[in-house]
Design a protein around this motif. Structure first.
Motif, mmCIF file in Angstrom:
data_model
loop_
_atom_site.group_PDB
_atom_site.id
_atom_site.type_symbol
_atom_site.label_atom_id
_atom_site.label_comp_id
_atom_site.label_asym_id
_atom_site.label_seq_id
_atom_site.Cartn_x
_atom_site.Cartn_y
_atom_site.Cartn_z
ATOM 1 N N LYS A 65 1.144 12.061 -0.894
ATOM 2 C CA LYS A 65 0.624 12.793 -2.050
ATOM 3 C C LYS A 65 1.629 12.763 -3.214
ATOM 4 O O LYS A 65 1.256 12.533 -4.358
ATOM 5 N N TYR A 66 2.901 12.989 -2.903
ATOM 6 C CA TYR A 66 3.964 12.939 -3.916
ATOM 7 C C TYR A 66 4.066 11.525 -4.492
ATOM 8 O O TYR A 66 4.147 11.333 -5.707
ATOM 9 N N LEU A 67 4.020 10.541 -3.634
ATOM 10 C CA LEU A 67 4.094 9.146 -4.069
ATOM 11 C C LEU A 67 2.907 8.783 -4.951
ATOM 12 O O LEU A 67 3.065 8.073 -5.946
ATOM 13 N N PRO B 16 0.824 -1.207 0.000
ATOM 14 C CA PRO B 16 0.000 0.000 0.000
ATOM 15 C C PRO B 16 0.867 1.270 0.000
ATOM 16 O O PRO B 16 1.965 1.279 0.567
ATOM 17 N N LEU B 17 0.354 2.321 -0.617
ATOM 18 C CA LEU B 17 1.126 3.566 -0.706
ATOM 19 C C LEU B 17 1.473 4.132 0.664
ATOM 20 O O LEU B 17 2.562 4.680 0.844
ATOM 21 N N LYS B 18 0.573 3.995 1.629
ATOM 22 C CA LYS B 18 0.855 4.518 2.962
ATOM 23 C C LYS B 18 2.106 3.860 3.545
ATOM 24 O O LYS B 18 2.978 4.534 4.100
ATOM 25 N N ALA B 19 2.222 2.551 3.387
ATOM 26 C CA ALA B 19 3.383 1.829 3.914
ATOM 27 C C ALA B 19 4.659 2.249 3.190
ATOM 28 O O ALA B 19 5.708 2.457 3.820
ATOM 29 N N ILE B 20 4.578 2.404 1.863
ATOM 30 C CA ILE B 20 5.753 2.830 1.093
ATOM 31 C C ILE B 20 6.156 4.241 1.509
ATOM 32 O O ILE B 20 7.332 4.530 1.722
ATOM 33 N N SER B 21 5.161 5.111 1.633
ATOM 34 C CA SER B 21 5.402 6.499 2.019
ATOM 35 C C SER B 21 6.123 6.581 3.362
ATOM 36 O O SER B 21 7.102 7.314 3.507
ATOM 37 N N GLU B 22 5.657 5.827 4.322
ATOM 38 C CA GLU B 22 6.278 5.833 5.656
ATOM 39 C C GLU B 22 7.681 5.238 5.617
ATOM 40 O O GLU B 22 8.607 5.766 6.219
ATOM 41 N N ARG B 23 7.851 4.131 4.902
ATOM 42 C CA ARG B 23 9.145 3.459 4.832
ATOM 43 C C ARG B 23 10.196 4.314 4.129
ATOM 44 O O ARG B 23 11.353 4.354 4.529
ATOM 45 N N GLY C 95 -4.802 -4.874 -1.149
ATOM 46 C CA GLY C 95 -4.444 -4.101 -2.327
ATOM 47 C C GLY C 95 -3.149 -3.339 -2.181
ATOM 48 O O GLY C 95 -2.507 -3.330 -1.133
ATOM 49 N N GLY C 96 -2.792 -2.706 -3.257
ATOM 50 C CA GLY C 96 -1.565 -1.928 -3.306
ATOM 51 C C GLY C 96 -1.062 -1.910 -4.733
ATOM 52 O O GLY C 96 -1.830 -2.065 -5.680
ATOM 53 N N TYR C 97 0.217 -1.747 -4.880
ATOM 54 C CA TYR C 97 0.829 -1.691 -6.206
ATOM 55 C C TYR C 97 1.905 -2.753 -6.311
ATOM 56 O O TYR C 97 2.609 -3.035 -5.357
ATOM 57 N N ARG C 98 2.001 -3.322 -7.512
ATOM 58 C CA ARG C 98 3.013 -4.330 -7.803
ATOM 59 C C ARG C 98 3.658 -3.982 -9.136
ATOM 60 O O ARG C 98 3.032 -3.388 -10.008
ATOM 61 N N LEU C 99 4.907 -4.384 -9.278
ATOM 62 C CA LEU C 99 5.575 -4.186 -10.563
ATOM 63 C C LEU C 99 4.850 -4.995 -11.630
ATOM 64 O O LEU C 99 4.415 -6.120 -11.379
ATOM 65 N N ALA C 100 4.763 -4.433 -12.821
ATOM 66 C CA ALA C 100 4.068 -5.098 -13.919
ATOM 67 C C ALA C 100 4.914 -6.190 -14.562
ATOM 68 O O ALA C 100 4.391 -7.089 -15.208
ATOM 69 N N ARG C 101 6.220 -6.075 -14.397
ATOM 70 C CA ARG C 101 7.171 -7.065 -14.929
ATOM 71 C C ARG C 101 8.171 -7.371 -13.820
ATOM 72 O O ARG C 101 8.279 -6.633 -12.847
ATOM 73 N N PRO C 102 8.951 -8.426 -13.990
ATOM 74 C CA PRO C 102 9.991 -8.701 -12.998
ATOM 75 C C PRO C 102 10.937 -7.500 -12.850
ATOM 76 O O PRO C 102 11.238 -6.802 -13.827
ATOM 77 N N ALA C 103 11.399 -7.267 -11.636
ATOM 78 C CA ALA C 103 12.274 -6.127 -11.340
ATOM 79 C C ALA C 103 13.526 -6.123 -12.205
ATOM 80 O O ALA C 103 14.042 -5.054 -12.548
ATOM 81 N N ALA C 104 14.001 -7.277 -12.583
ATOM 82 C CA ALA C 104 15.207 -7.368 -13.425
ATOM 83 C C ALA C 104 14.953 -6.878 -14.845
ATOM 84 O O ALA C 104 15.897 -6.602 -15.579
ATOM 85 N N GLU C 105 13.689 -6.777 -15.244
ATOM 86 C CA GLU C 105 13.346 -6.359 -16.598
ATOM 87 C C GLU C 105 12.949 -4.884 -16.703
ATOM 88 O O GLU C 105 12.683 -4.402 -17.797
#
Length: 119
Positions: A14-16, A1-8, A37-47
């Motif tokens: 808002k910027y995130l 979730p964006l809140k967790a990413i924002s805090e970490r 819910g939250g956000y996930r990379l659409a492809r593997p991180a290596a790509e």
């Protein structure tokens, strides 16, 4: 979730949200609604390269406006510009370097330091 990413990451939620919206439009991340819910990379991180992310969020990485690729006509003085080849070379170096680094490289702290021949 964006809140967790924002805090970490110690950045404004808002910027995130603005950054993630750009990445979502560019199909670099997918959103998932709901309690898990939250956000996930659409492809593997290596790509996914840093260049892709930077272009999506920052636009052109060109060091001067006449190389930004916006489709506008190049500067009227380009034919006589003594520094344009230097800026074009720097633009290529920046692009090549950022394309050489993936999100997986960042996560694993495997970011290569550029090597230049000393003259």
């Amino acid at each position: 979730p964006l809140k967790a990413i924002s805090e970490r990451q110690h950045i404004s939620q808002k910027y995130l949200e603005a950054i993630v919206a750009m990445l979502n439009r560019g199909k670099l991340v997918h959103s998932q609604r709901g309690t898990a819910g939250g956000y996930r990379l659409a492809r593997p991180a290596a790509e996914i390269t840093v260049a892709e992310v930077m272009r999506m969020t920052e636009g052109s990485m060109a060091p001067v406006a006449c190389l930004d690729g916006s489709g506008e006509a190049m500067c009227a003085h380009a034919d006589a510009c003594l520094t344009l080849p230097m800026w074009a070379g720097l633009d290529q170096l920046i692009d090549r370097y950022l394309r050489s680094i993936s999100i997986a490289d960042l996560i694993a702290r495997r970011v290569p330091m550029p090597q230049f021949d000393e003259k």
